[in-house]
Design a protein around this motif. Structure first.
Motif, PDB file in Angstrom:
ATOM      1  N   ALA A 185       0.927  -0.995   0.152  1.00 41.39           N
ATOM      2  CA  ALA A 185       0.115  -0.308  -0.226  1.00 41.39           C
ATOM      3  C   ALA A 185       1.056   1.462  -0.191  1.00 41.39           C
ATOM      4  O   ALA A 185       0.804   2.126  -0.929  1.00 41.39           O
ATOM      5  CB  ALA A 185      -0.747  -0.128   1.354  1.00 41.39           C
ATOM      6  N   GLU A 186       1.922   1.341   1.076  1.00 43.61           N
ATOM      7  CA  GLU A 186       2.971   2.630   1.037  1.00 43.61           C
ATOM      8  C   GLU A 186       3.329   2.141  -0.617  1.00 43.61           C
ATOM      9  O   GLU A 186       4.311   3.929  -1.148  1.00 43.61           O
ATOM     10  CB  GLU A 186       3.622   1.952   1.967  1.00 43.61           C
ATOM     11  N   ALA A 187       3.925   1.295  -1.369  1.00 45.33           N
ATOM     12  CA  ALA A 187       4.518   1.681  -2.202  1.00 45.33           C
ATOM     13  C   ALA A 187       3.421   2.432  -3.802  1.00 45.33           C
ATOM     14  O   ALA A 187       4.387   2.996  -4.583  1.00 45.33           O
ATOM     15  CB  ALA A 187       4.970   0.203  -2.489  1.00 45.33           C
ATOM     16  N   VAL A 188       2.997   1.727  -3.347  1.00 46.11           N
ATOM     17  CA  VAL A 188       1.704   2.549  -4.341  1.00 46.11           C
ATOM     18  C   VAL A 188       1.040   3.846  -4.088  1.00 46.11           C
ATOM     19  O   VAL A 188       1.109   4.676  -5.188  1.00 46.11           O
ATOM     20  CB  VAL A 188       0.041   1.384  -4.255  1.00 46.11           C
ATOM     21  N   TRP A 189       1.069   3.804  -2.736  1.00 47.51           N
ATOM     22  CA  TRP A 189       0.673   5.544  -2.189  1.00 47.51           C
ATOM     23  C   TRP A 189       2.505   6.621  -3.421  1.00 47.51           C
ATOM     24  O   TRP A 189       1.687   7.828  -2.794  1.00 47.51           O
ATOM     25  CB  TRP A 189       0.787   5.209  -0.333  1.00 47.51           C
ATOM     26  N   GLN A 190       3.270   5.896  -3.025  1.00 41.64           N
ATOM     27  CA  GLN A 190       3.980   7.229  -3.176  1.00 41.64           C
ATOM     28  C   GLN A 190       4.140   6.615  -4.550  1.00 41.64           C
ATOM     29  O   GLN A 190       4.733   7.523  -5.603  1.00 41.64           O
ATOM     30  CB  GLN A 190       5.577   6.295  -2.753  1.00 41.64           C
ATOM     31  N   THR A 191       4.272   5.758  -5.521  1.00 42.93           N
ATOM     32  CA  THR A 191       4.132   6.160  -6.791  1.00 42.93           C
ATOM     33  C   THR A 191       3.035   7.088  -7.155  1.00 42.93           C
ATOM     34  O   THR A 191       3.270   7.243  -8.914  1.00 42.93           O
ATOM     35  CB  THR A 191       3.921   4.484  -7.044  1.00 42.93           C
ATOM     36  N   LEU A 192       1.511   7.125  -6.755  1.00 41.76           N
ATOM     37  CA  LEU A 192       0.681   7.817  -6.678  1.00 41.76           C
ATOM     38  C   LEU A 192       1.170   9.510  -6.533  1.00 41.76           C
ATOM     39  O   LEU A 192       0.490  10.143  -6.784  1.00 41.76           O
ATOM     40  CB  LEU A 192      -0.933   7.102  -6.783  1.00 41.76           C
ATOM     41  N   GLY A 193       2.463   9.545  -6.224  1.00 43.82           N
ATOM     42  CA  GLY A 193       3.029  10.903  -6.068  1.00 43.82           C
ATOM     43  C   GLY A 193       2.422  11.405  -4.581  1.00 43.82           C
ATOM     44  O   GLY A 193       2.548  12.404  -4.361  1.00 43.82           O
ATOM     45  N   LEU A 194       2.444  10.479  -3.459  1.00 43.81           N
ATOM     46  CA  LEU A 194       1.917  11.224  -2.610  1.00 43.81           C
ATOM     47  C   LEU A 194       3.277  11.203  -1.358  1.00 43.81           C
ATOM     48  O   LEU A 194       4.076   9.754  -1.737  1.00 43.81           O
ATOM     49  CB  LEU A 194       0.778  10.626  -1.755  1.00 43.81           C
ATOM     50  N   PRO A 195       2.954  12.412  -0.341  1.00 41.83           N
ATOM     51  CA  PRO A 195       4.734  12.060   0.485  1.00 41.83           C
ATOM     52  C   PRO A 195       4.505  10.528   1.595  1.00 41.83           C
ATOM     53  O   PRO A 195       3.966  10.223   1.855  1.00 41.83           O
ATOM     54  CB  PRO A 195       4.355  12.856   1.097  1.00 41.83           C
ATOM     55  N   ALA A 196       5.494   9.837   1.120  1.00 46.83           N
ATOM     56  CA  ALA A 196       6.086   9.264   1.618  1.00 46.83           C
ATOM     57  C   ALA A 196       5.112   8.859   3.074  1.00 46.83           C
ATOM     58  O   ALA A 196       6.214   9.491   4.006  1.00 46.83           O
ATOM     59  CB  ALA A 196       7.571   8.528   1.166  1.00 46.83           C
ATOM     60  N   GLU A 197       5.058   7.732   3.615  1.00 42.02           N
ATOM     61  CA  GLU A 197       4.191   7.649   5.343  1.00 42.02           C
ATOM     62  C   GLU A 197       5.705   6.493   5.837  1.00 42.02           C
ATOM     63  O   GLU A 197       6.006   7.026   7.187  1.00 42.02           O
ATOM     64  CB  GLU A 197       3.013   8.170   5.511  1.00 42.02           C
ATOM     65  N   SER A 198       6.558   6.055   5.488  1.00 40.60           N
ATOM     66  CA  SER A 198       7.260   5.044   5.757  1.00 40.60           C
ATOM     67  C   SER A 198       7.905   4.286   4.311  1.00 40.60           C
ATOM     68  O   SER A 198       7.683   4.704   2.891  1.00 40.60           O
ATOM     69  CB  SER A 198       6.361   3.377   5.875  1.00 40.60           C
TER      70      SER A 198
END
Length: 278
Positions: A185-198
């Protein structure tokens, strides 16, 4: 990719990996990376809508025929498409067919959403996977080609040491644990251009290997509970997804539906979801 973008709807398409096995909840349902991602996106966007159409055991042809038209009709901001790995794990696999059907899916989905996310899925390290690795790498090469041609994003998880760790995988050795799903989920989150949370790529701390006797016990349990039933389904032409529909597909009405946070008036952590008809 738009940095720090805002998304108001998500539809997930695929097989057991996207359905959420083996991230089991107390009520017996599965959560998985797509549900985790949806909850995080919803916290940023009031009125967020989400539909997970993925079904365990589905081959790429079934995904294209059963899920892709439904997802395209929903016209969401984001569609995630992960499929084809179940085909590569079959004793006989027509990679030409897999290539054609996956290309068909991308051609249908890319124009129907603002952002299409494809994935090079993670793989558990071990001798069994080595047998299928050439097929998997052929599939993932195609994913990259299709993304470039159709302007899709790619969450590249294949070969990541953090997700190859056996401790990230459930006892069936095919599905991620809750921690593995959280990292996806974090990897896809970052792929979408959203700021890394972990840092999803960070490997787990080194631990002492299990004793030989415990490994043999685990092997026997795996064979009895998971491998033999899997072989039985292959020999009889059955699938774990037979008779199942996606979590947000109404079989009686023959159509998908969105869910939205119960409290959709303001952003914040999602404490529950409700069905959104119409």
């Amino acid at each position: 990719m738009e940095l720090n973008a805002s998304y108001t709807s998500l539809v997930a398409v695929g097989d057991s990996f996207t359905e959420g096995m083996s991230d089991l909840l107390p009520d017996g349902s599965y959560r998985g990376w797509a549900d985790v991602l949806a909850a995080r996106l919803a916290a940023r966007a009031p009125g967020f809508r989400y539909a997970n159409l993925a079904v365990r055991g589905k081959l790429i042809g079934q995904i294209v025929d059963e899920q892709v038209p439904v997802a395209a009709a929903l016209q969401p901001d984001v569609i995630t498409l992960v499929g084809g790995l179940n085909d590569t794990l079959r004793p006989k696999c027509d990679m030409g067919m897999v290539r054609g059907r996956l290309e068909e899916a991308v051609e249908r989905l890319a124009p129907s959403c603002k952002t299409l996310v494809l994935m090079r899925s993670p793989g558990r390290n071990g001798p069994v996977m080595e047998r299928f690795r050439p097929r998997m790498e052929e599939l993932f090469s195609l994913v990259g080609d299709l993304a470039e041609r159709h302007g899709a994003l790619v969450a590249d998880l294949y070969g990541a040491p953090s997700l190859g760790d056996p401790r990230m995988w459930d006892v069936d050795r095919l599905h991620l644990t809750a921690e593995g799903h959280r990292r996806v989920a974090e990897a896809v989150w970052q792929t979408l251009g959203l700021p890394a949370e972990s840092a999803w790529e960070t490997p787990m701390p080194v631990s002492a290997p299990a004793r030989w006797a415990q490994r043999r016990i685990d092997d026997v349990r795996f064979a009895r509970q998971h491998l033999l039933p899997w072989i039985g389904r292959r020999l009889t032409g059955r699938s774990s997804g037979d008779g199942r529909a996606g979590a947000h597909f109404d079989t009686a009405l023959g159509k998908a539906y969105y869910i939205t946070p119960r409290d959709d008036a303001s952003p914040g952590p999602v404490t529950g979801w409700r069905r959104l008809d119409g």
